[in-house]
Design a protein around this motif. Structure first.
Motif, PDB file in Angstrom:
ATOM      1  N   UNK A  97      29.494  34.177  21.933  1.00  0.00           N
ATOM      2  CA  UNK A  97      28.404  34.447  20.966  1.00  0.00           C
ATOM      3  C   UNK A  97      27.771  35.827  21.220  1.00  0.00           C
ATOM      4  N   UNK A  98      27.551  36.149  22.532  1.00  0.00           N
ATOM      5  CA  UNK A  98      26.931  37.436  22.882  1.00  0.00           C
ATOM      6  C   UNK A  98      27.809  38.590  22.443  1.00  0.00           C
ATOM      7  N   UNK A  99      29.116  38.423  22.675  1.00  0.00           N
ATOM      8  CA  UNK A  99      30.038  39.481  22.250  1.00  0.00           C
ATOM      9  C   UNK A  99      29.989  39.675  20.737  1.00  0.00           C
ATOM     10  N   UNK A 100      29.922  38.518  20.049  1.00  0.00           N
ATOM     11  CA  UNK A 100      29.870  38.581  18.576  1.00  0.00           C
ATOM     12  C   UNK A 100      28.596  39.292  18.108  1.00  0.00           C
ATOM     13  N   UNK A 133      17.128  44.650  24.748  1.00  0.00           N
ATOM     14  CA  UNK A 133      16.529  43.536  25.500  1.00  0.00           C
ATOM     15  C   UNK A 133      17.146  42.204  25.089  1.00  0.00           C
ATOM     16  N   UNK A 134      17.438  42.083  23.770  1.00  0.00           N
ATOM     17  CA  UNK A 134      18.098  40.842  23.329  1.00  0.00           C
ATOM     18  C   UNK A 134      19.454  40.691  24.042  1.00  0.00           C
ATOM     19  N   UNK A 135      20.193  41.794  24.075  1.00  0.00           N
ATOM     20  CA  UNK A 135      21.489  41.726  24.796  1.00  0.00           C
ATOM     21  C   UNK A 135      21.268  41.358  26.258  1.00  0.00           C
ATOM     22  N   UNK A 136      20.229  41.986  26.847  1.00  0.00           N
ATOM     23  CA  UNK A 136      19.923  41.694  28.265  1.00  0.00           C
ATOM     24  C   UNK A 136      19.587  40.233  28.448  1.00  0.00           C
ATOM     25  N   UNK A 139      27.831  42.778  16.230  1.00  0.00           N
ATOM     26  CA  UNK A 139      27.064  42.809  14.972  1.00  0.00           C
ATOM     27  C   UNK A 139      25.929  43.855  15.019  1.00  0.00           C
ATOM     28  N   UNK A 140      25.204  43.971  16.187  1.00  0.00           N
ATOM     29  CA  UNK A 140      24.019  44.866  16.237  1.00  0.00           C
ATOM     30  C   UNK A 140      24.399  46.289  16.601  1.00  0.00           C
ATOM     31  N   UNK A 200      22.633  38.142  28.378  1.00  0.00           N
ATOM     32  CA  UNK A 200      23.383  38.221  29.628  1.00  0.00           C
ATOM     33  C   UNK A 200      22.748  37.384  30.712  1.00  0.00           C
ATOM     34  N   UNK A 201      21.429  37.280  30.732  1.00  0.00           N
ATOM     35  CA  UNK A 201      20.716  36.550  31.788  1.00  0.00           C
ATOM     36  C   UNK A 201      20.605  35.068  31.494  1.00  0.00           C
ATOM     37  N   UNK A 202      20.792  34.676  30.228  1.00  0.00           N
ATOM     38  CA  UNK A 202      20.518  33.284  29.829  1.00  0.00           C
ATOM     39  C   UNK A 202      21.402  32.280  30.563  1.00  0.00           C
TER      40      UNK A 202
END
Length: 735
Positions: A252-255, A321-324, A259-260, A327-329
């Protein structure tokens, strides 16, 4: 005395009938001796004429793949044996012939003879039997001879069997000796091993004790591990779930990052354009003379464009920050991940580092824009101070806005070339790591049942090993004692014997050993007084017997009284007639002794002494017999016959005295035959002077005793004996 003796011989020489009778009496006793001696000359050499049946029922046997038939081998050997007249027949015929008396004996070799001999190599060997049947009523001596033959036959079988067996044993011993010689280094090493074992037994005991204690600890550890396996299985299941969830999140993060990414690039370009616009705006106004209203417009223009750039930077920062956070989630949501997910942390740290670096760059750009905005605010305040300062400020603003535009351009390039590709690369690596972790956990999940099985098996084997260790500990005192005893025994053997001597003893020539055991003892016969044959050995006895018989014949046919008794005193009558009898007895002795030497050709060691001893014995016997008849008459004749019977049995002439019944052993010293036979044996085999002296003294004592009886008792007893003889003749039965 002389007149009586002379008249007797004159009557003999002038009366041809008397001469013939006397000649017969002289020769007749010798015939008695010669016939018996010749008949017993060598009877054991004639055993080949004794028929003995042989029945072979042996079925043979197989011993270690080798066929043996001892019975058949024995029959073949007997066909070349002339000890007896062997008759090979069946059992029924043999039994009938033995019973009837046609065969003296029968030897039967039974069916299982070879089979029983073959059991010598088994744990329970059985003796073989040879059946022997004999008809003892046929003859007194034949059964003893045939029995001896059967015994010799059995001995022959035994000797050959023992020879064969010992030959085989000798071969085995020889092979064993060679093998021992080859294995001597190993034997020496074994001795060293025993001594080493003896030395290390305490350490071995300690090791066994430690192993037993360790096995108990291992059993406890296995139980603990078995208790943890369900938890490990649960954690593995949870780890697989977490990996699956993390993989989904990374996808999902890669997707979302893809997208962003265009929006971030667009916003950064807008921020760059805004910074360039600010820079152009400042350049435009830098050369103008600004008034307050112009300054205000300038400030408002800078603020407006700076605010737009800040808003765009905020948007980029928020996206980063959303990406960060994405990654941390996974770590935040799954704080109890197992070891299988720990391999993803290096990749996550690398992407976090890249994002942090991007955020730092955005923050730096924001600070620069805010500095521009603040400096723009100072324009209005400083307008009144000096135009120069305004120009400086504008120059500074132009420089900072230019640097800001350059930084945004550099950041955009950095983002496109490094940040975005690196984040995507780290996400891809994390996905690969999670895939490998999933494979490892899946394999671990499938391995757990096998681990449970192995631990269960190990627990059983460990329990069995504990039993063995416990048994070894319990048996250690016995083993320790036996090893010490073995070591002591080896030391004793080393002190007493040398194994090289044993090897030399075992190594041998099997053929020589077999020959040795076939006849281990050779009888070296050393005859001190050789006797040619049985007849020669019986010559003393039959010669002595003939001399006594000759005396009996004389007293039976010749008168012991002179014709004119009144002319002579009683002792003269006795001595005169005794002289006649003695002279005839000497002639009898010459005939029998010389006949033994020259007619029968008996091997006599001392021929002259044989004749002389015979003459002396004849005189003694004639004195005894004549005295009995002369004094006692017919009672004396009976006494001489009884005396003869006792002497035949008790003199030891045929059987050794030690084998005779006690009665005959007791009377043996009091019989003239005992010394007469022994005296002639001395002459036949070889003289021992001490025995000759003893025998001569005893015989002379017998002669002196009976001579005294005749001289002193003939007169007193003669009248009574004459009345007794007269009375017996009146019966018409006696002469």
């Amino acid at each position: 005395m002389w007149n009586i003796f002379a008249r007797d011989w004159k009557s003999i020489s002038t009366n041809w009938v008397a001469m013939i009778l006397i000649g017969g009496l002289i020769v007749l006793p010798s015939l008695y001796a010669w016939f018996n001696i010749k008949a017993s000359w060598d009877p054991y050499s004639q055993t080949d004429q004794l028929p003995v049946a042989v029945v072979n029922e042996d079925a043979g046997a197989t011993v270690r793949d080798k066929d043996i038939d001892v019975g058949n081998d024995l029959v073949e050997k007997l066909k070349d044996n002339d000890s007896f007249d062997w008759k090979f027949t069946d059992r029924e015929t043999a039994m009938d012939k033995v019973e009837y008396g046609d065969y003296y004996a029968a030897i039967v070799i039974p069916e299982e003879f070879s089979e029983n001999l073959g059991t010598v190599i088994s744990d329970e060997p059985q003796k073989s039997n040879v059946e022997y049947y004999v008809n003892e009523k046929i003859n007194a001596i034949a059964p003893k001879i045939t029995e001896k033959g059967a015994s010799v036959l059995v001995d022959q079988i035994t000797n050959e069997f023992v020879s064969e067996v010992n030959g085989t044993v000798a071969e085995l011993f020889n092979d064993l000796g060679i093998e021992l010689e080859n294995d001597l280094p190993d034997i020496k090493r074994f001795e060293e091993y025993v001594f080493k074992l003896e030395e290390n037994l305490p350490e071995i005991h300690d090791l066994i004790t430690g192993a037993y204690d360790d096995s108990q600890s291992a059993a406890s550890i296995i139980n603990d591990v078995q208790g943890l396996l369900p938890r490990a299985e649960k954690v593995t299941d949870q780890g697989l779930g977490t990996i699956n969830e993390t993989t989904t999140f990374l996808n999902d993060a890669e997707k979302r990052l893809k997208e962003i990414a265009p929006q971030v690039e667009s916003d950064l370009k807008k921020a760059q354009q805004t910074a360039e616009d600010v820079n152009s705006f400042i350049k435009d106004v830098q050369s103008l003379d600004l008034d307050l209203e112009g300054v205000t417009q300038l400030k408002d223009g800078i603020n407006q464009r700076t605010n737009q750039a800040l808003e765009q930077l905020n948007t980029v920062e928020n996206l980063l920050k959303q990406v960060q956070q994405q990654q941390q989630q996974p770590d935040a949501e799954n704080p109890e991940n197992g070891e299988g997910t720990q391999n993803t942390q290096p990749n996550s740290e690398a992407s976090q580092q890249a994002i942090n670096q991007a955020l730092t760059s955005v923050s730096t750009i924001r600070e620069r824009l805010q500095t521009v905005q603040n400096d723009a605010g100072q324009i209005e305040g400083r307008l009144n101070e000096s135009q120069k300062e305004i120009d400086d400020t504008l120059s500074t603003l132009e420089q900072k806005s230019g640097e800001t535009a350059d930084r945004i351009d550099a950041f955009l390039k950095e983002y496109n070339e490094n940040i975005e590709p690196r984040v995507l690369e780290e996400i891809d690596q994390a996905q690969q790591t999670l895939s490998e972790a999933r494979s490892i956990l899946t394999e671990a999940q499938s391995t757990i049942p096998r681990i449970q099985q192995v631990l269960g098996s190990t627990e059983g084997n460990l329990a069995e090993g504990q039993d063995i260790l416990e048994y070894m500990l319990n048996e250690y005192p016995y083993v320790n004692e036996k090893v010490n005893q073995m070591a002591d025994r080896i030391r004793d053997i080393q002190g007493e014997t040398d194994i090289n001597d044993i090897i030399e003893l075992l190594k041998n020539d099997p053929e020589a050993e077999q020959s040795f055991f076939e006849e281990p003892v050779n009888l070296s016969k050393n005859t001190m007084f050789p006797i040619e044959n049985y007849g020669t050995g019986m010559t003393p006895f039959y010669t002595v017997l003939s001399l006594w018989v000759g005396a009996l014949l004389l007293v039976s046919l010749l008168s012991t009284e002179p014709i004119h008794t009144s002319e002579y005193r009683s002792y003269e009558q006795y001595l005169g007639k005794l002289a006649t009898f003695l002279s005839i007895g000497v002639l009898q002795t010459l005939v029998v002794t010389l006949g033994n030497l020259f007619i029968l050709k008996i091997g006599i060691a001392e021929s002259l002494y044989f004749v002389l001893f015979g003459m002396g014995i004849s005189m003694v016997f004639m004195t005894i017999v004549f005295t009995l008849v002369s004094v006692l008459g017919d009672v004396g004749k009976a006494g001489a016959i009884v005396f003869l019977v006792l002497q035949i049995a008790g003199s030891g002439g045929t059987y050794p005295v030690a084998l005779l019944p006690e009665f005959f052993q007791n009377i043996h010293p009091f019989l003239p035959f005992s010394y007469a036979v022994d005296l002639l044996r001395e002459a036949t085999g070889g003289i021992v002077e001490a025995r000759v002296q003893t025998d001569v003294i005893r015989l002379v004592a017998f002669a002196a005793l009976f001579l005294s009886i005749g001289v002193f008792l003939k007169g007193p007893l003669h009248e009574n004996s004459r009345k007794l003889m007269k009375k017996s003749r009146e019966s018409g039965l006696f002469h």
